[in-house]
Design an enzyme around this catalytic site. Structure first.
Site, PDB file in Angstrom:
ATOM      1  N   GLY A  52      -1.234  -9.801 -17.763  1.00 39.35           N
ATOM      2  CA  GLY A  52      -0.162 -10.689 -17.616  1.00 39.35           C
ATOM      3  C   GLY A  52      -0.816 -12.146 -17.787  1.00 39.35           C
TER       4      GLY A  52
ATOM      5  CB  ALA B 159      -0.941   0.002   1.095  1.00 34.14           C
TER       6      ALA B 159
ATOM      7  NE  ARG C 205      -3.315   4.871 -13.483  1.00 33.59           N
ATOM      8  CZ  ARG C 205      -2.961   3.514 -13.753  1.00 33.59           C
ATOM      9  NH1 ARG C 205      -3.685   3.226 -14.804  1.00 33.59           N
ATOM     10  NH2 ARG C 205      -2.407   2.609 -12.928  1.00 33.59           N
TER      11      ARG C 205
END
Length: 485
Positions: free
Chosen positions: A150, A13, A19
């Site tokens: 991924g 964290a 963003r």
């Protein structure tokens, strides 16, 4: 103690979360009554780990303070520089090592921005890790569209994970794979410590990638496996406000579904919002446009809504609460609240009491069967049983410097448009006349009248408002009256 109890859970964290476009650290943004990191910590606690470490970095003092409130047992490790996920995990393990902790068993690593992740899924990850004898187990998910993720590449024969290939590096065949990496892992503690010491930074970011550990342990001859999450939405990470809103919607749906399956009627789930800490008994009905927040509890047979917001409040069995805002209030069995009532902290409504239309209460105790039906303010007051407070009454509790208390006894009848100027006591069985300003105590069984005598000034309109519509109406009425004589 569970056989699969992890030695440690590490929550990552430390990121800034640019963003989110916010002064608030990303992991402290909230949904359904908990912060992002709070949800992850709560899920991790369900595993009963020996140690729970949250890696903090950006705004670490703010994040630390929050964690100390939501889970004082959490340890924090500071990642002073953002040098990758591998470095973050190494920071957590060094924090434990510096305090003399020697890890032996399973270490689970989770991301601090995955609020939909459940303890049940983490438990299955740990169980798969132990059952398959893996050195590393990846929590994976089958997604409808794997673009940008991924891919998990497995050995066809054994099912072991042979690689995690990023989308940009994947072949066409690999891009067809729908099983993706969640960023959540279970590790053998000793192998993890050893492998982190071998992770290199010769990549485009110059960072230590946690995923490099998988290749290191495979080259050493150890098995890497994967556990598939039952619901791919659990692994959703939050990077912006759009994703935060979507996660809130999904979690709210999960909470409402749980409530409905337990015997709660939610008339319109699309317009009903609840926090994770809200609790219900059976046969509750929640009407549209309702928000139930904080530690709110709704007892059997109660109805809440429509268009109500209750925070840290309790609703007694069979009570009806409509078009109401309540904060820190207790609503008794069979009580009736609203429409358009505002119950502020410290309000305690007794059984079968009423706080009606446009009534505001604060720090007020209302006895059984007592009614405050409409257009009144009751603040800093105690009202006994089976009393009726007349419409448009005000409990005048503030003198400009201090608050004062009003006591109204049981079986009282107070008139409309009363002002009770605190401190004042109305005795049991007393009455007060409409329009009274009560400044002195009223003895039990008395009638208090505190208003000037009415005086009519004849002809005032004709003299002061000649020619007005009122004057013309009055003249017509006078002529009509004289004609009837």
């Amino acid at each position: 103690m569970s056989a699969n109890r992890p030695a440690a859970v590490v929550v990552l964290a430390a990121g800034e979360g640019t963003r989110m476009k916010s002064a608030t650290p990303k992991v402290l943004h909230a949904l359904c009554g908990r912060s992002l990191v709070g949800h992850v910590v709560a899920a991790s606690r369900e595993l009963d780990p020996e140690h729970l470490v949250v890696v903090v970095g950006h705004a670490r003092e703010q994040v630390r303070a929050h964690l100390s409130e939501v889970d004082p047992g959490v340890r924090t490790a500071v990642q002073h520089e953002q040098r990758g996920t591998g470095h973050a995990v190494r920071t957590a393990l060094e924090e434990l090592g510096d305090s003399g902790v020697v890890l032996d068993g399973t270490v689970i690593v989770v991301c601090g921005d995955t609020p939909l992740l459940t303890g049940e899924t983490l438990q299955r990850l740990g169980e798969t890790h132990a059952a398959d004898g893996n050195a590393v187990t990846v929590l994976s998910a089958e997604v409808p569209d794997a673009t940008g993720y991924g891919r998990i590449v497995r050995d066809a024969a054994s099912g072991a994970v042979t690689a995690i290939v990023e989308h940009k590096d994947a072949t066409d065949t690999q891009r067809a794979i729908r099983e993706i990496n969640s960023g959540v892992f279970a590790f053998d503690a000793r192998l993890l410590v050893d492998a982190l010491g071998k992770v290199r930074t010769d990549n485009s970011q110059g960072e230590e990638y946690l995923t490099d550990v998988l290749g290191i342990v495979r080259e050493a001859g150890h098995r890497v496996g994967a556990a598939v999450a039952a619901d791919h939405r659990e692994i959703l990470g939050i990077n912006n406000r759009v994703q935060l809103a979507e996660a809130r919607r999904l979690l709210n749906e999960r909470l409402l579904e749980r409530a409905m399956l337990a015997g709660v009627t939610v008339v319109d789930p699309a317009s009903t919002f609840v926090d994770v800490s809200v609790s219900f008994e059976q046969d509750v009905t929640v009407h549209p446009g309702t928000q139930l927040l904080g530690a709110t509890h709704v007892a059997s047979g109660a109805e809440v809504g429509p268009h109500s917001r209750l925070t840290d409040s309790s609703v007694g069995a069979g009570a009806v609460v409509s078009f109401t805002v309540a904060e820190g209030a207790r609503i008794g069995v069979g009580a009736n609240v609203g429409p358009y009532a505002y119950l502020r902290p410290g309000t305690d409504l007794g059984p079968r009491s009423k706080a009606g239309a446009y009534v505001e209460m604060k720090n007020a105790s209302v006895g059984e069967g007592t009614k405050v039906p409409h257009l009144s303010y009751v603040g800093d007051a105690t009202i006994g049983e089976f009393t009726n407070i007349g419409a448009a009454s005000v409990f005048v509790n503030y003198d400009g410097e201090a608050k004062h208390h009003t006591t109204v006894g049981s079986h009282c009848r107070t008139g409309s448009d009363n002002m009770f100027v605190a401190p004042v006591t109305i005795g049991d069985g007393a009455y007060t006349a409409a329009g009274s300003v009560i400044t002195k105590d009223v003895p039990p069984g008395s009638l208090a009248v505190a208003r000037g005598q009415q005086r009519n000034i004849e002809g005032w309109v004709a003299r002061k408002r000649p020619g007005s519509a009122a004057a013309q109406a009055a003249a017509a009425a006078r002529l009509e009256s004289e004609g009837e004589r």
